[in-house]
Design an enzyme around this catalytic site. Sequence first.
Site, PDB file in Angstrom:
ATOM      1  N   GLU A  75      73.270  53.867   7.859  1.00  0.00           N
ATOM      2  CA  GLU A  75      72.061  53.591   8.576  1.00  0.00           C
ATOM      3  C   GLU A  75      72.031  53.803   9.871  1.00  0.00           C
ATOM      4  O   GLU A  75      71.838  53.268  10.792  1.00  0.00           O
ATOM      5  CB  GLU A  75      71.928  51.796   8.434  1.00  0.00           C
ATOM      6  CG  GLU A  75      71.752  51.476   6.906  1.00  0.00           C
ATOM      7  CD  GLU A  75      71.807  49.840   6.803  1.00  0.00           C
ATOM      8  OE1 GLU A  75      72.007  49.248   7.986  1.00  0.00           O
ATOM      9  OE2 GLU A  75      71.995  49.332   5.756  1.00  0.00           O
TER      10      GLU A  75
ATOM     11  N   GLU B 177      72.791  50.065  -3.671  1.00  0.00           N
ATOM     12  CA  GLU B 177      72.292  48.790  -3.019  1.00  0.00           C
ATOM     13  C   GLU B 177      71.152  48.334  -3.973  1.00  0.00           C
ATOM     14  O   GLU B 177      70.233  47.756  -3.162  1.00  0.00           O
ATOM     15  CB  GLU B 177      71.861  48.651  -1.736  1.00  0.00           C
ATOM     16  CG  GLU B 177      73.375  49.139  -0.964  1.00  0.00           C
ATOM     17  CD  GLU B 177      73.545  49.089   0.675  1.00  0.00           C
ATOM     18  OE1 GLU B 177      72.665  48.323   0.990  1.00  0.00           O
ATOM     19  OE2 GLU B 177      73.981  49.606   1.182  1.00  0.00           O
TER      20      GLU B 177
END
Length: 378
Positions: free
Chosen positions: A156, A261
């Site tokens: 991220e 995820e």
Amino acid sequence: MKFFVNVIIKFILLILFALASGTSALPLKDAFKDNFQIGVALANRDIRNSRVTDIVNIEFNVVVAEFGMKMANVLPEQGIYNFTWTDEFFDFAKENGQVVVGHTLVWHKAIPDWFFLDAKGQKLKRDQLLLKLQRHINTYVGRYRGQVLGWDVVNEAFNYDGSFRNSPWLEIIGEDYIEKAFEFAHQADPNAELYYNDYGLVSPKKHASVVALVKRLKKKAIPIHAVGIQGHYSLTYPDLKALDKTIARFANLGVKVMITELDVSVLPFPGPEDRGEDAEINVARAQQLNPYPEQLSEEAMQQFTNRYRDLFRVFLKHSNSISRVTFWGLTDAHTWRNNWPIPGRADYPLLYDRALKPKPVVKALLELIEARDSYIHL
């Protein structure tokens, strides 16, 4: 001889468990074995819960630590590592024939503030932080060298507008902190796959920045083996055609693609007015934002099942490029989505319900893989 007897006993027990618990007749990992690996994220408590591990051992061939391998957990104090749980996690995977993906080495969260400070409490300079990061990766990755499938090296690092996310890594080291992290990880374990992992990659500007990153790493001969597309999705997000194009564009760069995820929220996403620290949500609005406090309606369950089926149609279309699909948890009872972004909400984003029973979606995915021509066209 004893080894084979134990294998046979374990196999029989797994079958009996499957029959008793209602798990799928054909394990997901076997159903999709010609397409991609099927993984699951586990919390620290999960590997000590026999009901959870029995299901995990039947259905999945890759395990990822949901929180337990992040820096704050393995390095709770300056210079003092705690590998108790991570060692247990690796032992669990080895004993049950699963492979481990390490999650994650460099992130903007779950990092102790002191990691960026010197002994006097002053902010580290670039060279100091690089050396500290290299030593950390050498210690951590080196400990499990040869035992992992790969590492989420950086997690991220970009905003939706394509800019670098503000973090101490960026502030102190600069934009090349990502390159350095990949270099250090490769040095620590040359045989491990190395991944960049992020959410919102159907967003054009964010997608473009990650494409540029992959090209930059490859041009400099810095190993990067895959891009992880985080699948924190909903009944309407993302647009399937946009997801299709996103996967194809990454695959065209010569790297593998992973769906990481993965979970599918059934709840309405609240607006900014619902999430502020001082926001007051009236009763009617609270019910709108938490429509299934006890259980899903039949209609919502069908929508949920259909959504997963449609997503997997896209994944299967790209099975030559996708190496792994990992669910971000096993049961609705312990999903991060229950309380985000509003505390107290009940969500239902995973394959198993709160009683650890498989939802209809599991059967639907198995039926999808049997109808092999159903996912060729979107």
